[in-house]
Design an enzyme around this catalytic site. Structure first.
Site, PDB file in Angstrom:
ATOM      1  N   GLU A 293      20.704 -22.367  14.463  1.00  0.00           N
ATOM      2  CA  GLU A 293      21.462 -22.463  15.705  1.00  0.00           C
ATOM      3  C   GLU A 293      22.460 -21.324  15.884  1.00  0.00           C
ATOM      4  O   GLU A 293      23.444 -21.467  16.617  1.00  0.00           O
ATOM      5  CB  GLU A 293      22.157 -23.822  15.781  1.00  0.00           C
TER       6      GLU A 293
ATOM      7  N   HIS B 170      23.501 -35.408  18.765  1.00  0.00           N
ATOM      8  CA  HIS B 170      23.492 -34.206  17.937  1.00  0.00           C
ATOM      9  C   HIS B 170      24.835 -33.948  17.267  1.00  0.00           C
ATOM     10  O   HIS B 170      24.929 -33.887  16.053  1.00  0.00           O
ATOM     11  CB  HIS B 170      23.063 -33.021  18.811  1.00  0.00           C
TER      12      HIS B 170
ATOM     13  N   HIS C  71      28.401 -32.242  13.036  1.00  0.00           N
ATOM     14  CA  HIS C  71      27.633 -33.439  13.371  1.00  0.00           C
ATOM     15  C   HIS C  71      28.412 -34.713  13.028  1.00  0.00           C
ATOM     16  O   HIS C  71      27.985 -35.495  12.187  1.00  0.00           O
ATOM     17  CB  HIS C  71      26.312 -33.444  12.603  1.00  0.00           C
TER      18      HIS C  71
ATOM     19  N   HIS D 148      30.400 -25.762  14.799  1.00  0.00           N
ATOM     20  CA  HIS D 148      29.363 -26.723  15.187  1.00  0.00           C
ATOM     21  C   HIS D 148      29.234 -27.743  14.068  1.00  0.00           C
ATOM     22  O   HIS D 148      29.011 -27.384  12.912  1.00  0.00           O
ATOM     23  CB  HIS D 148      28.018 -26.034  15.422  1.00  0.00           C
TER      24      HIS D 148
END
Length: 239
Positions: A83, A170, A104, A102
């Site tokens: 990503e 996500h 989760h 980023h």
């Protein structure tokens, strides 16, 4: 220690903070930091991958925006995140941003899937979090791996100019001028999501803080909101 080494150490510590807070269990999640107009430091997966909780400075590699080595041997057996386009799209579109997180966080994902938005339900409990939530936390409604520019641009469009965007099914993306601030924003959003789920589970009704109370919340300054808060997060790693 060189400036580059110091930044790699910071990003590695930030990855461990995410894991310690439960926002990045296992091997998923990454942090990046803009270094020039076309290079960034980013957490990569190496030959001895053990997960974010055990991130070391060697796991932070310097690459071009296209994922290629920024210098001979810069990757040295490491792989950039699938990503990476997520990070690059934010940095390209947001000149005010230097750091991208980023992660989760399961409770953030659960709250969003339950139809619970991130709203300013708290006040002095978390002033930066309340103000962030009051501005709105948008949602990118696709639960996909953001591994190409088209999907990354969609996410950025959903994010608009906000500090954090949720990624349905996500996780989340947090953007800021510093690595510390980007991580702390993610921690605040996770905290509000957890409280929201607990309130709903107890049969309560979520209500935004009143405008009068929001107006009373002071700005305690970056020295406290980011500096002291970050010292606490790092200290938690040794507890």
């Amino acid at each position: 220690m060189s400036a580059m080494d110091a930044e790699r150490d910071l990003i590695a510590t930030a990855c461990r903070v995410l894991a310690g807070r439960g926002l990045a269990d296992g091997i998923l999640g990454h942090i990046s930091l803009r270094m020039s107009e076309d290079t960034l430091l980013v957490r990569c997966r190496g030959p001895r991958e053990r997960g974010l909780a055990w991130t070391e400075p060697d796991d932070i590699r310097l690459v071009h925006f296209d994922g290629s080595e920024a210098a001979d041997g810069a990757l040295n057996g490491y792989q950039v995140p699938n990503e990476l386009p997520l990070h690059v799209a934010v940095l390209r579109s947001r000149p005010d941003v230097a750091a991208v997180v980023h992660a989760h966080p399961a409770q953030v994902v659960a709250a969003d899937l339950a139809g619970i938005p991130i709203r300013p339900i708290v006040g002095a409990f978390d002033i930066p979090g309340a103000k962030l939530a009051a501005g709105g936390v948008p949602v990118y409604p696709r639960g996909v791996l953001i591994r190409n520019r088209s999907l990354a641009d969609e996410m950025v469009d959903a994010m608009q100019s906000r500090p954090v965007v949720l990624l349905r099914g996500h996780g989340l993306t947090s953007a800021a001028t510093t690595v510390q601030q980007a991580v702390l924003q993610a921690v605040s959003v996770d905290g509000i999501a957890r409280l929201s789920l607990q309130i709903r589970a107890a049969g309560g009704v979520l209500a935004d803080l009143s405008a009068a109370d929001m107006a009373e919340l002071p700005d305690l300054g970056s020295g406290f909101n980011t500096g002291v808060a970050w010292q606490h997060e790092v200290a938690r790693l040794g507890s």
